[in-house]
Design an enzyme around this catalytic site. Structure first.
Site, short mmCIF file in Angstrom:
data_model
loop_
_atom_site.label_atom_id
_atom_site.label_comp_id
_atom_site.label_asym_id
_atom_site.label_seq_id
_atom_site.Cartn_x
_atom_site.Cartn_y
_atom_site.Cartn_z
N TYR A 52 0.84 -1.21 0.00
CA TYR A 52 0.00 0.00 0.00
C TYR A 52 0.88 1.26 0.00
CZ TYR A 52 -3.63 -3.25 1.74
OH TYR A 52 -4.48 -4.31 1.92
N HIS A 110 0.65 -11.75 2.21
CA HIS A 110 -0.45 -11.04 1.54
C HIS A 110 -1.29 -11.94 0.63
CE1 HIS A 110 -1.48 -6.61 0.43
NE2 HIS A 110 -2.55 -7.35 0.35
N1 LIG Z 1 -5.45 -8.75 2.21
C1 LIG Z 1 -5.93 -8.33 1.05
O1 LIG Z 1 -5.69 -8.95 0.01
C2 LIG Z 1 -6.79 -7.10 1.00
C3 LIG Z 1 -7.48 -6.78 -0.18
C4 LIG Z 1 -8.28 -5.64 -0.18
C5 LIG Z 1 -8.36 -4.84 0.98
N2 LIG Z 1 -7.65 -5.15 2.10
C6 LIG Z 1 -7.74 -4.32 3.34
O2 LIG Z 1 -9.10 -4.19 3.68
C7 LIG Z 1 -9.41 -2.80 3.85
C8 LIG Z 1 -10.87 -2.53 3.57
O3 LIG Z 1 -11.21 -2.91 2.25
P1 LIG Z 1 -11.49 -1.85 1.08
O4 LIG Z 1 -10.80 -0.57 1.38
O5 LIG Z 1 -11.17 -2.56 -0.19
O6 LIG Z 1 -13.08 -1.69 1.08
P2 LIG Z 1 -14.23 -1.35 2.15
O7 LIG Z 1 -13.64 -1.07 3.48
O8 LIG Z 1 -15.25 -2.41 2.02
O9 LIG Z 1 -14.87 -0.03 1.55
C9 LIG Z 1 -14.16 1.18 1.48
C10 LIG Z 1 -15.01 2.17 0.70
O10 LIG Z 1 -16.25 2.37 1.37
C11 LIG Z 1 -16.44 3.75 1.67
N3 LIG Z 1 -17.07 3.80 2.99
C12 LIG Z 1 -16.53 3.46 4.18
N4 LIG Z 1 -17.41 3.60 5.18
C13 LIG Z 1 -18.56 4.05 4.61
C14 LIG Z 1 -19.83 4.39 5.12
N5 LIG Z 1 -20.10 4.28 6.42
N6 LIG Z 1 -20.77 4.83 4.24
C15 LIG Z 1 -20.50 4.95 2.91
N7 LIG Z 1 -19.31 4.64 2.38
C16 LIG Z 1 -18.35 4.19 3.21
C17 LIG Z 1 -15.06 4.37 1.65
O11 LIG Z 1 -15.11 5.71 1.24
P3 LIG Z 1 -14.56 6.92 2.18
O12 LIG Z 1 -13.11 6.66 2.43
O13 LIG Z 1 -14.79 8.11 1.36
O14 LIG Z 1 -15.39 6.88 3.45
C18 LIG Z 1 -14.37 3.53 0.57
O15 LIG Z 1 -14.67 4.02 -0.72
C19 LIG Z 1 -8.43 -2.12 2.88
O16 LIG Z 1 -8.35 -0.73 3.09
C20 LIG Z 1 -7.19 -2.90 3.18
O17 LIG Z 1 -6.62 -2.44 4.40
C21 LIG Z 1 -6.88 -6.29 2.13
#
Ligand SMILES: NC(=O)c1ccc[n+]([C@@H]2O[C@H](COP(=O)([O-])OP(=O)(O)OC[C@H]3O[C@@H](n4cnc5c(N)ncnc54)[C@H](OP(=O)(O)O)[C@@H]3O)[C@@H](O)[C@H]2O)c1
Length: 280
Positions: A52, A110
């Protein structure tokens, strides 16, 4: 206002809050401000990764925060291109250097990248880093049961955590049963399925209205009731607070079943099946 988030204990004794902050795309000074506001709101678990390119941002937020380091839980992850043992050893040190931290609470492989066939070497490097005090708890992401069984068979140690894609459109029921039987905690990535597809969902909308909560809160409560840790990412202080304000209501069994019915075999966000998908 700061919210107290319940904790769970992993199979190696480390405690983690049931909700953490995802940090993908939280970079630089704006990222550090966003992570600091999350810590102020009550987040104690922060999820970053070497790939990241924001381990430094996370470390900066830790130093800005008035919360003692030992009360925080910082996670990072080893990228696929550094799974060979020697490279993994160096990368863990580089990861710490980038964050300017003495240790990570949790360090994860990862992706398994099974075609590359180096994840057991990488696991050995994590085991050794744990022994030397650089990491408190070690786990994996995106591992299938067969990959975890191999780690245990070849090294005698299984992961504390498996971080996998899990949200209402892809609820991983079989994986959840297997992990529960094997005492490995699941951490849900993209717990909100990145928001845009779930927020207009009618079923989730009805459940949310009946509890006077938002759809995001219903989904994060659902993860909690499934026994999974979730790591929603938000850059906004309001949404960060919204996402941890889920401990004053509960979903009924009927509502849990209604959400279970939203899952689809092709429900992954980007079709990243760990049996074949590789990430470096
Ligand atoms: N291990 C892996 O392979 C892997 C893969 C993918 C992700 N990850 C980890 O998982 C974390 C979370 O996953 P993600 O970032 O892909 O997706 P997520 O957490 O499911 O969704 C994030 C999105 O939702 C929005 N959001 C958050 N809270 C909200 C709410 N209450 N109402 C409306 N919109 C909302 C955010 O926008 P705003 O920021 O504008 O609020 C952002 O666009 C990542 O950041 C990363 O740390 C790990």
């Amino acid at each position: 206002m700061s919210i107290s988030i319940p904790e769970i204990t992993l199979n190696d004794g480390l405690t983690l809050p049931v909700i953490g902050l995802g940090t993908y795309s939280l970079n630089g000074n704006a990222g550090a401000n966003a992570i600091t506001s999350a810590i102020d709101a009550g987040y104690r678990l922060i999820d970053t990764a070497y790939n990241y390119e924001n381990e430094g941002t996370v470390g900066e937020a830790v130093r800005r925060s008035s919360i003692p380091r030992e009360e925080l839980r910082i996670t990072s992850k080893l990228p696929g291109r550094y799974q060979a043992y020697d490279k993994a050893v160096t990368t863990i040190q580089e990861s710490l250097y980038r964050a300017n931290l003495d240790y990570y609470d949790l360090y994860l492989i990862h992706w398994p990248n099974p075609k590359q066939d180096k994840y057991v070497e990488a696991w050995q490097a994590l085991l050794d880093a744990k022994k030397s005090g650089l990491i408190r708890s070690i786990g994996v992401c995106n591992f299938l049961p067969e990959h975890i069984e191999r780690l245990e068979k070849e090294t005698g140690t299984k992961p504390s955590i498996n971080q996998i894609e899990l949200h209402p459109f892809f609820n991983q029921e079989q994986q959840r049963i297997w992990h529960e039987e094997n005492n490995i905690t699941i951490e849900s990535w993209s717990p909100l399925a990145r928001a845009s597809a779930v927020l207009p969902n009618e079923t989730l909308g009805k459940i949310a209205d009946s509890h006077n909560k938002t759809i995001s809160q219903v989904i994060l409560r659902w993860h909690y009731q499934l026994g999974a840790i979730s790591i929603p990412k938000s850059s906004s202080p309001e949404r960060q607070l919204e996402n941890i304000s889920i401990f004053d209501f509960s979903l009924t069994e009927t509502e849990m079943s209604m959400i279970a019915e939203l899952t689809r075999p092709d429900g992954r966000i980007n079709n990243q099946d760990p049996a074949t998908y590789e990430e470096f």
